[in-house]
Design an enzyme around this catalytic site. Structure first.
Site, PDB file in Angstrom:
ATOM      1  N   ARG A  14       0.694  -1.232  -0.165  1.00  0.00           N
ATOM      2  CA  ARG A  14       0.040  -0.062  -0.251  1.00  0.00           C
ATOM      3  C   ARG A  14       0.946   1.183   0.104  1.00  0.00           C
ATOM      4  NH1 ARG A  14      -0.464   4.769   2.652  1.00  0.00           N
ATOM      5  NH2 ARG A  14      -0.376   3.384   4.522  1.00  0.00           N
ATOM      6  N   ASP A  15       1.443   1.610   0.983  1.00  0.00           N
ATOM      7  CA  ASP A  15       2.550   2.707   1.109  1.00  0.00           C
ATOM      8  C   ASP A  15       3.387   2.508   0.031  1.00  0.00           C
ATOM      9  OD1 ASP A  15       3.636   5.138   2.140  1.00  0.00           O
ATOM     10  OD2 ASP A  15       3.328   4.569   4.149  1.00  0.00           O
ATOM     11  N   HIS A  18       3.243   4.041  -3.657  1.00  0.00           N
ATOM     12  CA  HIS A  18       3.904   5.683  -3.939  1.00  0.00           C
ATOM     13  C   HIS A  18       5.160   5.297  -4.439  1.00  0.00           C
ATOM     14  CE1 HIS A  18       0.744   7.718  -1.654  1.00  0.00           C
ATOM     15  NE2 HIS A  18       1.033   6.978  -0.823  1.00  0.00           N
ATOM     16  N   SER A 168       3.578  10.699   9.371  1.00  0.00           N
ATOM     17  CA  SER A 168       3.513  10.666   7.661  1.00  0.00           C
ATOM     18  C   SER A 168       4.572  11.471   7.340  1.00  0.00           C
ATOM     19  CB  SER A 168       2.450  11.568   7.543  1.00  0.00           C
ATOM     20  OG  SER A 168       1.276  11.053   8.106  1.00  0.00           O
ATOM     21  N   HIS A 195       2.972   4.193  13.293  1.00  0.00           N
ATOM     22  CA  HIS A 195       3.519   3.986  11.737  1.00  0.00           C
ATOM     23  C   HIS A 195       4.592   5.131  11.541  1.00  0.00           C
ATOM     24  CE1 HIS A 195       2.425   3.714   7.221  1.00  0.00           C
ATOM     25  NE2 HIS A 195       3.021   4.883   7.140  1.00  0.00           N
ATOM     26  N   HIS A 197       7.820   6.861   9.181  1.00  0.00           N
ATOM     27  CA  HIS A 197       8.344   7.004   8.133  1.00  0.00           C
ATOM     28  C   HIS A 197       9.835   7.459   8.498  1.00  0.00           C
ATOM     29  CE1 HIS A 197       5.844   6.766   4.849  1.00  0.00           C
ATOM     30  NE2 HIS A 197       4.892   6.938   5.536  1.00  0.00           N
ATOM     31  N   TYR A 289       4.213  17.528   4.222  1.00  0.00           N
ATOM     32  CA  TYR A 289       3.873  16.511   3.273  1.00  0.00           C
ATOM     33  C   TYR A 289       4.820  16.633   2.065  1.00  0.00           C
ATOM     34  CZ  TYR A 289      -0.709  15.704   5.363  1.00  0.00           C
ATOM     35  OH  TYR A 289      -2.081  15.416   6.012  1.00  0.00           O
TER      36      TYR A 289
END
Length: 341
Positions: A14-15, A18, A168, A195, A197, A289
């Site tokens: 899923r991730d 990207h 994120s 989660h 990053h 972001y």
């Protein structure tokens, strides 16, 4: 030494979308899903990188349909629970209903960290549908721990079985991660997840700290495949977690082999890489972001600025996704200040 059993949720499919501009080949996806399942991973998330309903001009089109990905992966899993991500506003309850029909057992409802209330109808529907239902508070670094716990409490009140601290932008420092997990643990009765990053190189360290502070669900992806600098590399996390005394239920060597024999060759074939470079580090340092990067680079070129200065200013102003049109205004202001100095 702890013997706490962690629930491992893998986001490679899923991730990781990207990192491949959502063009995941179905054969690659099935091979990776089988390997993760065989390695003992508890939950495997599959969907467009931006979640159910993400197939659109705005977010990019995936190689295959959601139905093809989810139904195909559901057909090869023997052990793991199949999951999908949904962002209200991108995905709808109709999308969620279809995904449940196709075989998902877990859904993660994702919102910006200050907007948990927009997840209410989706969480309530998922619970009524009998799904393992998770709240997913993105950009968790942008508000203080107590405020994040307030938002998490809303998700729990709607029926969520677990609420995640979601880093994120890969911007949380180790103490920040601990403080947020502590705040949720003190406020909630349900499970807490983490989660990570990897923009600041802390994906594995912060995930271990989250587990030490009581998070019971931990995300990772093979070879760190994911947006930006990628996620916490699952095989690395599993190795460190084992040395720390946590039980993951995963076979470490099988995860290593899957990362080396499936994911890295796939990236090479696609001509892609997932790493901490100047761009991804800048995003984590600024806490913004990843979608801001291209806009900042264009504005920097237009006004003779350093894109990193623009990103840092955007982070200082706590700008969020959807405010990309303000980047030019910030660049104009920085340019005027530069000329005046």
């Amino acid at each position: 030494m702890t013997t706490q059993r962690l629930i491992i949720s893998d986001v490679t499919l899923r991730d990781g979308m990207h990192a491949l501009s959502h063009r995941f080949e179905l054969d690659d996806m099935l091979a990776i899903a089988r390997a993760l399942d065989d390695a003992g991973v508890d939950i495997i998330e599959v969907s467009h990188g931006d979640g159910l309903g993400g197939n659109a001009l705005t977010y990019g089109f995936s190689k295959h349909t959601e139905e093809e990905y989810i139904v195909s992966v559901a057909g090869v899993l023997q052990h793991a629970k199949l999951a999908a991500l949904l962002l209200p506003g991108i995905g709808t309850i109709d999308d969620l209903e279809r995904a449940a029909d196709w075989g998902i057992g877990t859904v993660r409802i994702a919102t910006h960290c200050t907007e948990a209330d927009i997840a209410e109808q989706h969480i309530r529907y998922a619970v009524r549908r009998g799904l393992d239902t998770v709240g997913f508070l993105m950009m968790s670094h942008m508000i203080p721990p107590a405020a994040l716990a307030e938002q998490a409490a809303l998700m729990e009140s709607y029926g969520a079985h677990c609420v995640y601290v979601v880093d994120s932008a890969g911007a949380l420092l180790m103490g920040d991660a601990a403080d947020r997990v502590d705040a949720l643990r003190q406020r909630l009765s349900c499970q807490v997840g983490y989660h990570a990053h990897h923009n600041l190189g802390l994906g594995v360290a912060n995930s271990i700290i989250a587990a030490r502070h009581g998070a019971t669900r931990i995300d990772g992806s093979l070879a760190g495949l994911g947006a930006g600098a990628g996620n916490a590399p699952l095989e690395v996390f599993a190795a460190v977690a084992e040395r720390e005394g946590f039980e993951t239920g995963c076979r470490l060597y099988a995860l290593m082999d899957a990362a080396d024999q499936l994911v890295r060759p796939m990236l090479e074939r696609a001509g892609r890489s997932v790493r901490i470079d100047g761009r991804s580090l800048s995003l984590g340092y600024a806490g913004v972001y990843s979608s801001f990067l291209l806009h900042a680079q264009r504005a920097a070129e237009r006004f003779g600025l350093d894109a990193r200065d623009i990103l840092v200013e955007l982070g200082r102003r706590r700008m969020v996704g959807g405010q990309e049109d303000m980047i030019l205004d910030v660049a104009v202001e920085l340019s005027r200040n530069k000329d005046a100095s």
